[in-house]
Design a protein around this motif. Structure first.
Motif, short mmCIF file in Angstrom:
data_model
loop_
_atom_site.label_atom_id
_atom_site.label_comp_id
_atom_site.label_asym_id
_atom_site.label_seq_id
_atom_site.Cartn_x
_atom_site.Cartn_y
_atom_site.Cartn_z
N THR A 233 0.85 -1.18 0.00
CA THR A 233 0.00 0.00 0.00
C THR A 233 0.89 1.23 0.00
OG1 THR A 233 -0.08 0.09 2.42
CG2 THR A 233 -1.81 -1.19 1.32
N MET A 234 0.26 2.39 -0.04
CA MET A 234 1.02 3.64 -0.02
C MET A 234 1.79 3.81 1.29
SD MET A 234 -1.45 6.43 -1.93
CE MET A 234 -2.61 6.45 -0.60
N THR A 235 1.31 3.17 2.36
CA THR A 235 1.93 3.37 3.68
C THR A 235 2.84 2.24 4.12
OG1 THR A 235 -0.04 2.45 4.72
CG2 THR A 235 0.06 4.85 4.51
N ALA A 236 2.75 1.07 3.48
CA ALA A 236 3.61 -0.06 3.89
C ALA A 236 3.72 -1.08 2.76
CB ALA A 236 3.05 -0.73 5.13
N PRO A 237 4.90 -1.66 2.60
CA PRO A 237 5.07 -2.67 1.56
C PRO A 237 4.44 -4.02 1.93
CG PRO A 237 7.10 -2.41 2.77
CD PRO A 237 6.15 -1.36 3.29
N ASP A 238 4.12 -4.22 3.19
CA ASP A 238 3.58 -5.50 3.64
C ASP A 238 2.37 -5.33 4.55
OD1 ASP A 238 4.95 -4.44 5.76
OD2 ASP A 238 5.94 -6.30 6.34
N THR A 239 1.37 -4.61 4.07
CA THR A 239 0.12 -4.45 4.82
C THR A 239 -0.56 -5.82 4.91
OG1 THR A 239 -0.14 -2.16 4.15
CG2 THR A 239 -2.13 -3.32 4.84
N PHE A 240 -0.99 -6.19 6.10
CA PHE A 240 -1.68 -7.46 6.27
C PHE A 240 -2.88 -7.26 7.18
CE2 PHE A 240 1.31 -7.20 9.72
CZ PHE A 240 0.74 -7.86 10.78
#
Length: 167
Positions: free
Chosen positions: A60-67
């Protein structure tokens, strides 16, 4: 004010220094199998909450590994509150109509309605929506959550087989 700016600058430099934290990431700590808290030892007996991380993550725009994390909190009447949280990106929901789409074992999408979770990072599904009953019987649950803005959704899949909240 100057002290605050100095602390912020030092923190930014440390974050950009390229040094990696040796400990496990939050996603690794949560894992993709059921964990239980508040019970006796590491077992599910008398657990106050069970949780599991999504098998996948998205950028996402805020994190490469949103879970996502699925929490199940048993209630005295035999039902349970189910909360779906988003980690790495802000959770978005229309407060007057908070709902998510879920698919049980790859079946037809159904909507679960609820309220914004206490920390504004997810949605707590009302027991009347049948989420707990569906999760108890399922092998997989996939939920679609808004991850960027108000339009972009991403599916998060949980391997939920084996949930055991017997007291």
């Amino acid at each position: 004010m100057r002290a605050i700016l100095t602390i912020a600058a030092v923190a930014a430099l440390a974050a950009c220094s390229g040094e990696k934290n040796e400990g496990p990431t939050q996603r690794e700590q949560i894992g993709q199998t059921w964990k239980y808290e508040g019970g006796k030892g590491e077992s599910a007996k008398g657990a106050k909450v069970a949780y599991i991380g999504s098998a996948n993550a998205v950028q996402t725009m805020t994190a490469p590994d949103t879970f996502s994390v699925l929490l199940v909190q048993p209630l005295k009447n035999g039902t349970a509150d189910v909360t779906v949280k988003l980690v790495g990106a802000p959770f978005t929901c229309d407060l007057s109509d908070c709902r998510i789409k879920a698919r049980i074992d790859g079946g037809k999408a159904e909507e679960w309605k609820g309220r914004v979770a206490t920390n504004d990072d997810g949605i707590t599904i009302a027991p009347s929506q049948g989420a707990y009953a569906a999760i108890r019987k399922a092998k997989t649950v996939t939920v679609d959550l808004v991850v960027d803005g108000k339009e972009q959704t991403a599916p998060f899949t949980f391997n939920v087989a084996g949930l055991d909240l017997k007291g």
